[in-house]
Motif scaffolding. Structure first.
Motif, mmCIF file in Angstrom:
data_model
loop_
_atom_site.group_PDB
_atom_site.id
_atom_site.type_symbol
_atom_site.label_atom_id
_atom_site.label_comp_id
_atom_site.label_asym_id
_atom_site.label_seq_id
_atom_site.Cartn_x
_atom_site.Cartn_y
_atom_site.Cartn_z
ATOM 1 N N VAL A 3 0.844 -1.326 0.207
ATOM 2 C CA VAL A 3 0.049 0.072 -0.102
ATOM 3 C C VAL A 3 0.893 1.295 -0.101
ATOM 4 N N ALA A 4 1.962 1.067 0.908
ATOM 5 C CA ALA A 4 2.830 2.339 0.842
ATOM 6 C C ALA A 4 3.389 2.593 -0.517
ATOM 7 N N ALA A 5 4.015 1.530 -1.083
ATOM 8 C CA ALA A 5 4.545 1.551 -2.485
ATOM 9 C C ALA A 5 3.602 2.226 -3.520
ATOM 10 N N ARG A 6 2.139 1.970 -3.520
ATOM 11 C CA ARG A 6 1.487 2.344 -4.445
ATOM 12 C C ARG A 6 1.217 3.730 -4.245
ATOM 13 N N TYR A 7 1.143 4.272 -3.128
ATOM 14 C CA TYR A 7 0.756 5.633 -2.838
ATOM 15 C C TYR A 7 2.101 6.605 -3.214
ATOM 16 N N ARG A 52 4.209 9.790 -6.632
ATOM 17 C CA ARG A 52 5.040 11.205 -6.258
ATOM 18 C C ARG A 52 6.635 10.779 -6.351
ATOM 19 N N PHE A 53 7.001 9.532 -6.413
ATOM 20 C CA PHE A 53 8.449 9.497 -6.095
ATOM 21 C C PHE A 53 8.777 7.970 -6.983
ATOM 22 N N ALA A 54 10.003 7.909 -7.133
ATOM 23 C CA ALA A 54 10.576 6.648 -7.909
ATOM 24 C C ALA A 54 10.633 5.475 -6.815
ATOM 25 N N VAL A 55 9.820 4.570 -6.946
ATOM 26 C CA VAL A 55 9.613 3.477 -6.064
ATOM 27 C C VAL A 55 10.289 2.156 -6.624
ATOM 28 N N THR A 56 10.999 1.327 -5.806
ATOM 29 C CA THR A 56 11.184 0.002 -6.317
ATOM 30 C C THR A 56 10.737 -0.733 -4.978
ATOM 31 N N VAL A 57 9.828 -2.023 -5.494
ATOM 32 C CA VAL A 57 9.421 -3.153 -4.438
ATOM 33 C C VAL A 57 10.203 -4.201 -4.833
ATOM 34 N N ILE A 58 10.816 -4.725 -3.693
ATOM 35 C CA ILE A 58 11.222 -5.841 -3.751
ATOM 36 C C ILE A 58 10.858 -7.138 -3.094
ATOM 37 N N LEU A 59 10.051 -8.069 -3.755
ATOM 38 C CA LEU A 59 9.419 -9.074 -2.954
ATOM 39 C C LEU A 59 10.188 -10.270 -2.815
ATOM 40 N N LEU A 60 10.261 -10.803 -1.312
ATOM 41 C CA LEU A 60 11.239 -11.705 -1.142
ATOM 42 C C LEU A 60 10.712 -12.925 -1.006
ATOM 43 N N ALA A 61 9.801 -13.338 -1.834
ATOM 44 C CA ALA A 61 9.112 -14.464 -1.980
ATOM 45 C C ALA A 61 8.401 -14.539 -3.462
ATOM 46 N N THR A 62 7.866 -15.603 -3.791
ATOM 47 C CA THR A 62 7.126 -15.763 -5.163
ATOM 48 C C THR A 62 5.835 -15.186 -4.662
ATOM 49 N N PRO A 63 5.081 -14.613 -5.905
ATOM 50 C CA PRO A 63 3.804 -14.005 -5.547
ATOM 51 C C PRO A 63 2.635 -14.844 -4.946
ATOM 52 N N GLU A 64 2.723 -16.131 -5.409
ATOM 53 C CA GLU A 64 2.008 -17.098 -4.912
ATOM 54 C C GLU A 64 2.068 -17.590 -3.431
ATOM 55 N N ARG A 65 3.090 -17.182 -2.827
ATOM 56 C CA ARG A 65 3.305 -17.248 -1.207
ATOM 57 C C ARG A 65 2.677 -15.969 -0.471
ATOM 58 N N THR A 82 0.924 0.866 -11.295
ATOM 59 C CA THR A 82 1.711 2.138 -10.929
ATOM 60 C C THR A 82 2.778 2.152 -11.817
ATOM 61 N N SER A 83 3.673 3.203 -11.344
ATOM 62 C CA SER A 83 4.867 3.422 -11.825
ATOM 63 C C SER A 83 6.002 2.527 -11.058
#
Length: 155
Positions: free
Chosen positions: A2-6, A10-23, A39-40
């Motif tokens: 949620v924080a990443a979406r918001y 306004r900012f350059a955001v990188t999200v790193i998921l430390l698991a597979t999306p299925e988990r 989102t961007s």
């Protein structure tokens, strides 16, 4: 997520998921993970140590890191990979470290630390600070309670 979406509005955001999306465990988290695609935000899945190594420079050079690796179920002990490597990268980053609710690796009830544990500059405690955060400033940094609409019993 949620924080990443918001923040990505306004900012350059990188999200790193430390698991597979299925988990991803909850419906809400899955919905927010899917919403990130609209989102961007730059999205990476680093579900093992080699994949994490590919984004290690991103972590090292980040201006701000929002660390939300584990929930409140941590009970201390040794953290497994790739989580341990991610925590080490976060701790070694030049950026400001913001923990969501509690620093990853800290037991919310006792304050016991896992090896390794995030060393945050600021901890945004959702609703109220967890009991285990008291006296753990070397891991929590400044603790700021964030109201999330839960009514507290009056004393």
């Amino acid at each position: 997520f949620v924080a990443a979406r918001y923040l990505s509005a306004r900012f350059a955001v990188t999200v790193i998921l430390l698991a597979t999306p299925e988990r991803i465990r909850t419906d809400e988290a899955r919905e927010n993970w899917q919403a990130l695609r609209h989102t961007s935000a730059e999205i990476h899945v680093a579900d093992d140590t080699p994949a994490l190594a590919e984004v290690s420079g991103t972590i090292a050079e980040a201006d701000v890191i929002v660390a939300a690796i584990f929930g409140t179920g941590v009970k201390g002990g040794v953290v497994n990979e790739p989580y341990a490597a991610a925590i080490s990268l976060v701790n070694g980053s030049k950026g400001a470290k913001v923990a969501v609710d509690l620093p990853s690796g800290i037991d919310p009830a006792t304050g016991a630390t896992s090896t390794p544990s995030v060393r945050a500059d600021v901890t945004l405690a959702l609703h109220l600070p967890k009991v285990g955060l008291k006296g753990r400033e070397e891991f929590t940094g400044e603790v700021v309670a964030i109201p999330i609409g839960i009514r507290s019993e009056q004393r």
